[in-house]
Write an enzyme that holds these catalytic residues in place. Structure first.
Site, PDB file in Angstrom:
ATOM      1  N   ASP A 135       0.848  -1.190   0.000  1.00  0.00           N
ATOM      2  CA  ASP A 135       0.000   0.000   0.000  1.00  0.00           C
ATOM      3  C   ASP A 135       0.886   1.243   0.000  1.00  0.00           C
ATOM      4  O   ASP A 135       1.795   1.360   0.818  1.00  0.00           O
ATOM      5  CB  ASP A 135      -0.920  -0.017   1.224  1.00  0.00           C
ATOM      6  N   TYR A 137       1.083   5.734  -0.613  1.00  0.00           N
ATOM      7  CA  TYR A 137       0.667   6.937   0.137  1.00  0.00           C
ATOM      8  C   TYR A 137       0.744   8.102  -0.839  1.00  0.00           C
ATOM      9  O   TYR A 137       1.433   9.077  -0.582  1.00  0.00           O
ATOM     10  CB  TYR A 137       1.688   7.077   1.269  1.00  0.00           C
ATOM     11  N   HIS A 142      -3.617  13.865   1.530  1.00  0.00           N
ATOM     12  CA  HIS A 142      -3.896  12.903   2.606  1.00  0.00           C
ATOM     13  C   HIS A 142      -2.709  12.837   3.570  1.00  0.00           C
ATOM     14  O   HIS A 142      -2.890  12.877   4.787  1.00  0.00           O
ATOM     15  CB  HIS A 142      -4.173  11.521   2.007  1.00  0.00           C
ATOM     16  N   ARG A 151       1.155  14.106  13.971  1.00  0.00           N
ATOM     17  CA  ARG A 151       2.370  14.861  14.329  1.00  0.00           C
ATOM     18  C   ARG A 151       2.140  16.336  14.005  1.00  0.00           C
ATOM     19  O   ARG A 151       2.625  16.842  12.991  1.00  0.00           O
ATOM     20  CB  ARG A 151       3.574  14.385  13.491  1.00  0.00           C
ATOM     21  N   ASP A 241      -9.352   0.482   1.985  1.00  0.00           N
ATOM     22  CA  ASP A 241      -8.375   0.003   2.972  1.00  0.00           C
ATOM     23  C   ASP A 241      -8.863   0.411   4.364  1.00  0.00           C
ATOM     24  O   ASP A 241      -8.383   1.371   4.949  1.00  0.00           O
ATOM     25  CB  ASP A 241      -7.013   0.613   2.639  1.00  0.00           C
ATOM     26  N   GLN A 248      -3.910   2.280  15.059  1.00  0.00           N
ATOM     27  CA  GLN A 248      -2.822   2.815  14.230  1.00  0.00           C
ATOM     28  C   GLN A 248      -1.986   3.852  14.974  1.00  0.00           C
ATOM     29  O   GLN A 248      -0.749   3.830  14.918  1.00  0.00           O
ATOM     30  CB  GLN A 248      -3.414   3.432  12.958  1.00  0.00           C
ATOM     31  N   TYR A 252       1.946   2.642  15.114  1.00  0.00           N
ATOM     32  CA  TYR A 252       2.568   2.843  13.793  1.00  0.00           C
ATOM     33  C   TYR A 252       4.037   3.237  13.839  1.00  0.00           C
ATOM     34  O   TYR A 252       4.740   3.103  12.835  1.00  0.00           O
ATOM     35  CB  TYR A 252       1.772   3.851  12.953  1.00  0.00           C
TER      36      TYR A 252
HETATM   37 MN    MN Z   1      -4.175   2.715   2.785  1.00  0.00          MN
END
Ligand code: MN
Length: 436
Positions: A135, A137, A142, A151, A241, A248, A252
Protein backbone atom coordinates in the site's frame (compact mmCIF):
# COMPACT_ATOMS: atom_id res chain seq x y z
CA UNK A 1 -2.44 4.35 -27.03
CA UNK A 2 -5.90 5.13 -28.38
CA UNK A 3 -7.18 2.59 -30.93
CA UNK A 4 -10.43 1.40 -32.49
CA UNK A 5 -11.60 -0.17 -29.18
CA UNK A 6 -11.93 3.31 -27.65
CA UNK A 7 -14.18 4.71 -30.39
CA UNK A 8 -17.12 6.29 -28.54
CA UNK A 9 -19.45 5.52 -31.44
CA UNK A 10 -19.14 1.74 -30.99
CA UNK A 11 -22.35 -0.02 -29.97
CA UNK A 12 -22.87 -3.56 -28.74
CA UNK A 13 -25.47 -6.17 -29.63
CA UNK A 14 -25.88 -6.45 -25.83
CA UNK A 15 -28.45 -3.65 -25.60
CA UNK A 16 -27.82 -2.73 -21.94
CA UNK A 17 -24.20 -1.82 -22.83
CA UNK A 18 -25.49 1.09 -24.94
CA UNK A 19 -27.50 2.72 -22.15
CA UNK A 20 -26.25 6.17 -21.10
CA UNK A 21 -24.45 6.08 -17.77
CA UNK A 22 -23.75 2.35 -17.97
CA UNK A 23 -20.46 1.43 -16.23
CA UNK A 24 -19.67 -1.33 -18.70
CA UNK A 25 -20.12 -0.16 -22.30
CA UNK A 26 -18.22 -1.80 -25.14
CA UNK A 27 -15.28 0.61 -24.62
CA UNK A 28 -14.62 -0.73 -21.09
CA UNK A 29 -14.47 -4.58 -21.06
CA UNK A 30 -13.20 -5.16 -17.49
CA UNK A 31 -12.42 -8.65 -16.14
CA UNK A 32 -13.59 -10.49 -13.01
CA UNK A 33 -13.77 -13.98 -11.52
CA UNK A 34 -17.37 -15.12 -11.04
CA UNK A 35 -19.84 -17.98 -10.78
CA UNK A 36 -23.61 -18.40 -10.56
CA UNK A 37 -24.89 -16.93 -7.29
CA UNK A 38 -25.33 -19.53 -4.57
CA UNK A 39 -23.83 -22.32 -6.68
CA UNK A 40 -20.89 -24.56 -5.93
CA UNK A 41 -19.53 -24.11 -9.46
CA UNK A 42 -15.86 -23.34 -9.95
CA UNK A 43 -15.14 -19.63 -10.31
CA UNK A 44 -14.21 -18.61 -13.84
CA UNK A 45 -13.03 -15.57 -15.77
CA UNK A 46 -15.61 -13.21 -17.22
CA UNK A 47 -15.80 -9.86 -18.92
CA UNK A 48 -18.52 -7.29 -18.21
CA UNK A 49 -20.70 -6.01 -21.02
CA UNK A 50 -23.70 -3.88 -20.04
CA UNK A 51 -25.56 -5.67 -17.24
CA UNK A 52 -24.21 -9.07 -18.35
CA UNK A 53 -21.09 -11.17 -17.78
CA UNK A 54 -19.57 -12.98 -20.74
CA UNK A 55 -18.23 -16.31 -19.45
CA UNK A 56 -14.82 -16.58 -21.12
CA UNK A 57 -14.39 -20.17 -19.97
CA UNK A 58 -17.66 -21.37 -21.53
CA UNK A 59 -17.46 -23.85 -24.42
CA UNK A 60 -16.91 -22.20 -27.78
CA UNK A 61 -16.09 -18.74 -26.46
CA UNK A 62 -12.29 -18.87 -26.85
CA UNK A 63 -12.79 -20.32 -30.34
CA UNK A 64 -15.26 -17.56 -31.29
CA UNK A 65 -12.65 -15.02 -30.15
CA UNK A 66 -9.98 -16.88 -32.17
CA UNK A 67 -7.72 -17.14 -29.11
CA UNK A 68 -4.44 -18.99 -29.46
CA UNK A 69 -4.19 -22.08 -27.22
CA UNK A 70 -2.19 -20.45 -24.39
CA UNK A 71 -4.76 -17.65 -24.15
CA UNK A 72 -7.66 -20.11 -24.22
CA UNK A 73 -5.92 -22.04 -21.41
CA UNK A 74 -5.57 -18.83 -19.36
CA UNK A 75 -9.25 -17.98 -19.85
CA UNK A 76 -10.20 -21.42 -18.53
CA UNK A 77 -8.59 -20.66 -15.14
CA UNK A 78 -10.63 -19.64 -12.06
CA UNK A 79 -8.84 -16.29 -11.70
CA UNK A 80 -6.91 -13.78 -13.75
CA UNK A 81 -3.33 -14.70 -12.76
CA UNK A 82 -2.60 -16.76 -15.88
CA UNK A 83 -3.98 -14.08 -18.18
CA UNK A 84 -2.03 -11.42 -16.28
CA UNK A 85 1.19 -13.42 -16.77
CA UNK A 86 0.79 -13.45 -20.57
CA UNK A 87 1.61 -9.78 -20.90
CA UNK A 88 0.56 -6.61 -22.56
CA UNK A 89 0.40 -7.74 -26.22
CA UNK A 90 -1.93 -10.64 -25.34
CA UNK A 91 -4.24 -8.45 -23.23
CA UNK A 92 -4.46 -5.94 -26.04
CA UNK A 93 -5.21 -8.58 -28.68
CA UNK A 94 -7.90 -10.09 -26.43
CA UNK A 95 -9.48 -6.67 -25.89
CA UNK A 96 -9.62 -6.10 -29.65
CA UNK A 97 -11.15 -9.56 -30.24
CA UNK A 98 -13.77 -8.95 -27.52
CA UNK A 99 -14.57 -5.48 -28.86
CA UNK A 100 -15.13 -6.81 -32.37
CA UNK A 101 -17.11 -9.87 -31.22
CA UNK A 102 -19.45 -7.84 -29.01
CA UNK A 103 -20.12 -5.09 -31.57
CA UNK A 104 -23.45 -4.72 -33.31
CA UNK A 105 -23.72 -7.03 -36.33
CA UNK A 106 -20.79 -9.20 -35.23
CA UNK A 107 -20.93 -12.73 -36.69
CA UNK A 108 -19.74 -13.98 -33.26
CA UNK A 109 -23.05 -13.03 -31.60
CA UNK A 110 -24.60 -16.46 -32.09
CA UNK A 111 -21.63 -18.20 -30.44
CA UNK A 112 -21.39 -15.77 -27.51
CA UNK A 113 -25.08 -15.25 -26.70
CA UNK A 114 -25.32 -18.50 -24.76
CA UNK A 115 -22.28 -17.58 -22.61
CA UNK A 116 -23.93 -14.45 -21.16
CA UNK A 117 -25.22 -14.34 -17.59
CA UNK A 118 -26.95 -11.39 -15.92
CA UNK A 119 -24.66 -9.72 -13.37
CA UNK A 120 -27.62 -9.80 -10.97
CA UNK A 121 -27.35 -13.61 -10.93
CA UNK A 122 -23.62 -14.01 -10.25
CA UNK A 123 -21.25 -13.80 -7.29
CA UNK A 124 -17.60 -12.89 -7.41
CA UNK A 125 -14.33 -14.03 -5.94
CA UNK A 126 -11.17 -11.94 -5.77
CA UNK A 127 -10.19 -11.22 -9.38
CA UNK A 128 -6.82 -12.89 -8.89
CA UNK A 129 -4.85 -14.80 -6.30
CA UNK A 130 -3.04 -11.88 -4.65
CA UNK A 131 0.43 -13.03 -3.67
CA UNK A 132 1.67 -9.77 -2.22
CA UNK A 133 0.03 -6.48 -1.36
CA UNK A 134 1.84 -3.14 -1.04
CA UNK A 135 0.00 0.00 0.00
CA UNK A 136 1.38 3.38 -1.04
CA UNK A 137 0.67 6.94 0.14
CA UNK A 138 0.38 8.86 -3.12
CA UNK A 139 -1.88 11.77 -2.10
CA UNK A 140 0.17 14.59 -0.63
CA UNK A 141 -3.10 16.07 0.66
CA UNK A 142 -3.90 12.90 2.61
CA UNK A 143 -0.32 12.64 3.88
CA UNK A 144 -0.45 16.25 5.09
CA UNK A 145 -3.94 16.02 6.64
CA UNK A 146 -3.12 12.80 8.47
CA UNK A 147 0.34 14.01 9.43
CA UNK A 148 -1.21 17.09 11.10
CA UNK A 149 -3.22 14.80 13.37
CA UNK A 150 -0.50 12.30 14.24
CA UNK A 151 2.37 14.86 14.33
CA UNK A 152 1.01 18.44 14.54
CA UNK A 153 4.50 19.96 14.59
CA UNK A 154 5.80 17.90 11.66
CA UNK A 155 2.96 16.90 9.30
CA UNK A 156 4.74 16.12 6.03
CA UNK A 157 7.97 14.21 6.53
CA UNK A 158 10.94 15.41 4.44
CA UNK A 159 11.20 12.24 2.34
CA UNK A 160 7.65 12.54 0.97
CA UNK A 161 8.48 14.55 -2.18
CA UNK A 162 11.40 12.25 -3.05
CA UNK A 163 10.27 8.69 -2.28
CA UNK A 164 6.91 7.10 -3.16
CA UNK A 165 6.21 6.01 0.44
CA UNK A 166 4.68 2.59 0.98
CA UNK A 167 4.51 -0.40 3.31
CA UNK A 168 4.03 -4.11 2.78
CA UNK A 169 0.51 -5.12 3.79
CA UNK A 170 -1.16 -8.52 4.01
CA UNK A 171 -2.97 -10.13 1.12
CA UNK A 172 -4.78 -12.77 3.23
CA UNK A 173 -7.36 -10.28 4.55
CA UNK A 174 -8.27 -8.74 1.18
CA UNK A 175 -11.88 -9.60 0.32
CA UNK A 176 -14.15 -8.92 -2.61
CA UNK A 177 -16.97 -6.35 -2.54
CA UNK A 178 -20.16 -7.31 -0.73
CA UNK A 179 -18.61 -8.97 2.29
CA UNK A 180 -18.99 -7.87 5.91
CA UNK A 181 -16.33 -7.80 8.60
CA UNK A 182 -16.24 -7.39 12.35
CA UNK A 183 -15.00 -4.32 14.15
CA UNK A 184 -11.46 -5.25 15.20
CA UNK A 185 -9.90 -5.35 18.65
CA UNK A 186 -6.43 -4.15 19.44
CA UNK A 187 -4.19 -2.21 21.78
CA UNK A 188 -5.56 1.24 22.47
CA UNK A 189 -3.68 3.99 24.25
CA UNK A 190 -6.05 6.69 25.48
CA UNK A 191 -4.70 10.26 25.59
CA UNK A 192 -3.07 10.82 28.96
CA UNK A 193 -3.34 7.17 30.03
CA UNK A 194 -0.37 5.46 31.66
CA UNK A 195 -0.78 2.15 29.81
CA UNK A 196 -2.67 0.76 26.83
CA UNK A 197 -5.65 -1.59 27.09
CA UNK A 198 -6.95 -4.31 24.79
CA UNK A 199 -10.23 -3.01 23.43
CA UNK A 200 -12.54 -2.61 20.47
CA UNK A 201 -11.54 0.03 17.94
CA UNK A 202 -13.72 3.13 18.27
CA UNK A 203 -12.15 4.93 15.33
CA UNK A 204 -12.96 2.69 12.39
CA UNK A 205 -12.24 4.53 9.17
CA UNK A 206 -12.34 4.09 5.41
CA UNK A 207 -9.62 4.77 2.86
CA UNK A 208 -10.72 5.59 -0.68
CA UNK A 209 -8.07 4.00 -2.89
CA UNK A 210 -7.46 2.40 -6.24
CA UNK A 211 -5.87 -1.04 -6.46
CA UNK A 212 -3.31 -1.62 -9.20
CA UNK A 213 -3.03 -5.23 -10.36
CA UNK A 214 0.41 -6.25 -11.58
CA UNK A 215 0.43 -8.22 -14.82
CA UNK A 216 3.74 -9.68 -15.93
CA UNK A 217 6.27 -9.57 -13.13
CA UNK A 218 10.03 -9.11 -13.04
CA UNK A 219 12.84 -11.45 -12.07
CA UNK A 220 14.27 -11.06 -8.57
CA UNK A 221 17.28 -8.76 -8.85
CA UNK A 222 16.05 -6.93 -11.95
CA UNK A 223 14.35 -3.53 -11.97
CA UNK A 224 11.53 -2.26 -14.16
CA UNK A 225 12.44 1.09 -15.76
CA UNK A 226 9.82 3.81 -16.11
CA UNK A 227 9.68 3.27 -19.87
CA UNK A 228 8.38 -0.29 -19.29
CA UNK A 229 6.48 0.16 -16.02
CA UNK A 230 3.00 0.47 -17.45
CA UNK A 231 3.41 -2.68 -19.54
CA UNK A 232 3.55 -4.52 -16.21
CA UNK A 233 0.18 -3.14 -15.03
CA UNK A 234 -2.84 -5.28 -15.93
CA UNK A 235 -5.51 -2.95 -14.63
CA UNK A 236 -7.13 -1.06 -11.78
CA UNK A 237 -9.92 -1.75 -9.30
CA UNK A 238 -11.49 0.14 -6.40
CA UNK A 239 -9.97 -0.52 -2.98
CA UNK A 240 -11.24 0.37 0.49
CA UNK A 241 -8.37 0.00 2.97
CA UNK A 242 -10.44 -0.07 6.18
CA UNK A 243 -8.33 1.39 8.99
CA UNK A 244 -8.56 1.41 12.79
CA UNK A 245 -7.14 4.85 13.60
CA UNK A 246 -6.87 4.33 17.36
CA UNK A 247 -4.91 1.10 16.92
CA UNK A 248 -2.82 2.81 14.23
CA UNK A 249 -1.95 5.86 16.35
CA UNK A 250 -0.41 3.67 19.06
CA UNK A 251 1.34 1.06 16.93
CA UNK A 252 2.57 2.84 13.79
CA UNK A 253 5.94 4.04 15.03
CA UNK A 254 8.63 3.05 14.22
CA UNK A 255 7.77 0.41 11.57
CA UNK A 256 4.47 1.65 10.09
CA UNK A 257 0.93 0.24 9.95
CA UNK A 258 0.37 -3.28 11.25
CA UNK A 259 -2.85 -4.55 12.89
CA UNK A 260 -4.69 -1.28 12.21
CA UNK A 261 -4.90 -2.30 8.56
CA UNK A 262 -4.92 -6.06 8.12
CA UNK A 263 -8.33 -7.05 9.53
CA UNK A 264 -10.05 -6.33 6.18
CA UNK A 265 -9.46 -4.57 2.85
CA UNK A 266 -12.16 -4.65 0.18
CA UNK A 267 -11.68 -4.63 -3.60
CA UNK A 268 -14.23 -4.28 -6.39
CA UNK A 269 -14.73 -7.44 -8.45
CA UNK A 270 -14.08 -5.79 -11.83
CA UNK A 271 -10.57 -4.92 -13.00
CA UNK A 272 -10.54 -2.14 -15.61
CA UNK A 273 -7.54 -2.59 -17.89
CA UNK A 274 -4.97 0.13 -18.32
CA UNK A 275 -5.74 0.08 -22.04
CA UNK A 276 -9.40 0.92 -21.35
CA UNK A 277 -8.20 3.91 -19.32
CA UNK A 278 -6.03 5.35 -22.12
CA UNK A 279 -8.46 8.16 -23.11
CA UNK A 280 -8.46 9.58 -19.59
CA UNK A 281 -4.73 10.25 -19.20
CA UNK A 282 -3.54 13.59 -17.96
CA UNK A 283 -0.42 15.32 -16.68
CA UNK A 284 0.48 14.51 -13.07
CA UNK A 285 0.23 17.22 -10.48
CA UNK A 286 3.53 18.50 -9.10
CA UNK A 287 4.03 22.17 -8.13
CA UNK A 288 6.93 23.86 -9.93
CA UNK A 289 8.59 24.75 -6.62
CA UNK A 290 8.72 21.09 -5.52
CA UNK A 291 11.81 18.96 -6.19
CA UNK A 292 11.58 17.18 -9.52
CA UNK A 293 11.61 13.38 -9.37
CA UNK A 294 15.01 11.70 -9.48
CA UNK A 295 15.88 10.66 -13.04
CA UNK A 296 14.89 6.98 -12.53
CA UNK A 297 11.33 8.20 -11.70
CA UNK A 298 11.08 10.69 -14.54
CA UNK A 299 10.26 10.39 -18.24
CA UNK A 300 8.80 12.92 -20.67
CA UNK A 301 5.84 10.59 -21.16
CA UNK A 302 5.16 10.46 -17.43
CA UNK A 303 5.32 14.25 -17.14
CA UNK A 304 2.93 14.62 -20.01
CA UNK A 305 0.36 11.90 -19.34
CA UNK A 306 1.39 9.74 -16.37
CA UNK A 307 -1.77 10.45 -14.35
CA UNK A 308 -5.32 9.21 -14.84
CA UNK A 309 -8.47 11.25 -14.34
CA UNK A 310 -10.62 8.66 -12.58
CA UNK A 311 -13.60 10.24 -10.81
CA UNK A 312 -14.13 8.65 -7.42
CA UNK A 313 -16.87 8.79 -4.84
CA UNK A 314 -17.67 7.42 -1.40
CA UNK A 315 -21.22 6.58 -0.36
CA UNK A 316 -22.51 5.67 3.08
CA UNK A 317 -25.72 3.89 4.04
CA UNK A 318 -26.23 3.55 7.78
CA UNK A 319 -28.30 0.81 9.42
CA UNK A 320 -31.00 3.44 10.07
CA UNK A 321 -30.99 4.52 6.41
CA UNK A 322 -31.41 0.88 5.34
CA UNK A 323 -34.28 0.44 7.80
CA UNK A 324 -35.99 3.57 6.48
CA UNK A 325 -35.42 2.63 2.85
CA UNK A 326 -33.15 5.64 2.23
CA UNK A 327 -30.58 5.61 -0.58
CA UNK A 328 -26.86 5.77 0.19
CA UNK A 329 -25.54 9.29 0.78
CA UNK A 330 -22.49 10.56 -1.08
CA UNK A 331 -19.83 11.71 1.36
CA UNK A 332 -17.06 12.64 -1.03
CA UNK A 333 -16.18 13.15 -4.68
CA UNK A 334 -12.61 13.44 -5.94
CA UNK A 335 -10.26 12.25 -8.68
CA UNK A 336 -7.18 10.06 -8.98
CA UNK A 337 -5.57 12.86 -11.00
CA UNK A 338 -4.61 14.62 -7.76
CA UNK A 339 -2.11 11.87 -6.84
CA UNK A 340 1.47 13.07 -6.33
CA UNK A 341 3.05 9.86 -7.65
CA UNK A 342 1.93 8.07 -10.81
CA UNK A 343 1.40 4.34 -11.14
CA UNK A 344 4.50 4.03 -13.34
CA UNK A 345 6.54 5.66 -10.58
CA UNK A 346 5.11 3.18 -8.04
CA UNK A 347 6.07 0.17 -10.17
CA UNK A 348 9.54 1.49 -10.93
CA UNK A 349 10.30 2.54 -7.37
CA UNK A 350 9.02 -0.78 -5.99
CA UNK A 351 11.47 -2.69 -8.18
CA UNK A 352 14.46 -0.29 -8.16
CA UNK A 353 16.19 -2.47 -5.55
CA UNK A 354 15.46 -5.66 -7.53
CA UNK A 355 12.30 -6.58 -5.59
CA UNK A 356 10.27 -8.93 -7.79
CA UNK A 357 6.60 -8.28 -8.55
CA UNK A 358 4.46 -11.20 -9.64
CA UNK A 359 1.24 -11.55 -11.68
CA UNK A 360 -1.70 -10.76 -9.40
CA UNK A 361 0.24 -8.67 -6.91
CA UNK A 362 -1.79 -5.68 -5.73
CA UNK A 363 -0.47 -2.15 -5.21
CA UNK A 364 -2.75 0.21 -3.27
CA UNK A 365 -2.60 3.84 -4.37
CA UNK A 366 -3.02 5.11 -0.82
CA UNK A 367 -5.95 7.29 0.21
CA UNK A 368 -6.79 9.53 -2.73
CA UNK A 369 -7.70 12.79 -1.02
CA UNK A 370 -8.04 15.80 -3.28
CA UNK A 371 -6.80 19.35 -2.63
CA UNK A 372 -9.74 20.50 -0.49
CA UNK A 373 -11.04 18.86 2.67
CA UNK A 374 -14.40 18.02 1.10
CA UNK A 375 -12.47 15.80 -1.33
CA UNK A 376 -10.81 13.81 1.45
CA UNK A 377 -10.84 10.02 1.16
CA UNK A 378 -10.91 9.19 4.87
CA UNK A 379 -13.24 10.04 7.77
CA UNK A 380 -10.33 11.15 9.95
CA UNK A 381 -9.83 14.00 7.47
CA UNK A 382 -13.53 14.73 6.87
CA UNK A 383 -14.27 14.87 10.61
CA UNK A 384 -10.93 16.48 11.60
CA UNK A 385 -9.93 13.52 13.73
CA UNK A 386 -13.43 13.07 15.14
CA UNK A 387 -13.80 16.70 16.25
CA UNK A 388 -16.28 17.80 13.55
CA UNK A 389 -19.16 15.33 13.09
CA UNK A 390 -20.37 14.89 9.51
CA UNK A 391 -24.10 15.54 9.13
CA UNK A 392 -26.11 13.01 7.12
CA UNK A 393 -29.36 14.03 5.38
CA UNK A 394 -31.55 11.96 7.75
CA UNK A 395 -30.26 13.79 10.84
CA UNK A 396 -27.68 11.22 11.84
CA UNK A 397 -24.04 12.22 12.20
CA UNK A 398 -20.76 10.37 11.84
CA UNK A 399 -17.22 10.93 12.94
CA UNK A 400 -16.00 7.36 12.44
CA UNK A 401 -18.09 4.37 11.30
CA UNK A 402 -20.81 2.81 13.43
CA UNK A 403 -21.84 -0.84 13.43
CA UNK A 404 -24.16 -1.63 10.54
CA UNK A 405 -22.77 1.09 8.25
CA UNK A 406 -22.25 0.08 4.64
CA UNK A 407 -19.67 2.05 2.67
CA UNK A 408 -19.47 1.83 -1.11
CA UNK A 409 -16.81 3.26 -3.40
CA UNK A 410 -17.58 4.02 -7.03
CA UNK A 411 -15.45 5.27 -9.89
CA UNK A 412 -15.84 6.30 -13.48
CA UNK A 413 -14.06 8.14 -16.28
CA UNK A 414 -15.60 10.52 -18.76
CA UNK A 415 -14.20 13.15 -21.01
CA UNK A 416 -15.50 15.12 -23.99
CA UNK A 417 -15.32 12.97 -27.10
CA UNK A 418 -14.89 9.65 -25.25
CA UNK A 419 -17.19 7.00 -23.86
CA UNK A 420 -18.00 6.99 -20.16
CA UNK A 421 -16.64 3.88 -18.43
CA UNK A 422 -17.10 2.80 -14.82
CA UNK A 423 -15.62 0.54 -12.18
CA UNK A 424 -18.82 -0.88 -10.67
CA UNK A 425 -18.88 -0.87 -6.89
CA UNK A 426 -16.65 -1.73 -3.93
CA UNK A 427 -18.88 -2.17 -0.86
CA UNK A 428 -18.47 -3.55 2.64
CA UNK A 429 -20.46 -3.55 5.87
CA UNK A 430 -19.09 -3.10 9.38
CA UNK A 431 -20.47 -5.62 11.90
CA UNK A 432 -20.16 -5.32 15.70
CA UNK A 433 -17.02 -6.67 17.33
CA UNK A 434 -17.12 -10.40 18.07
CA UNK A 435 -18.05 -11.00 21.68
CA UNK A 436 -15.19 -13.40 22.41
MN1 MN B 1 -4.17 2.71 2.78
Amino acid sequence: MINETHNPALRSWVASANAPGCDFPLQNLPFASFRRQGSQEAFRVGVAIGDQVLDLGAPGVAAALKCEPRVAAALAQPGLNALMALGHAVWSALRLALSRALREASPAQAALQAALLPQSQVEYSLPARIGDYTDFYTSIYHATNVGKQFRPDNPLLPNYKWVPIGYHGRSSSIVVSGQSFHRPKGQLMAPGAAAPVLGTSQRLDIELELGIFVGQGNTLGESIPMSEAEDHVFGLCLLNDWSARDIQAWEYQPLGPFLAKNFASTVSPWVVTLEALAPYRTAPFRPAEDPQPLPYLDTPQNRESGALDIQLEVLIQTAQMKKDGLSPHRLVQTSYRHAYWTLAQLVTHHTVNGCNLQPGDLLGSGTLSGPTLDQAGALMELSAGGKNPIALPNGETRTYLQDGDTVALRGHCSREGTARIGFGECAGTLLPAKST
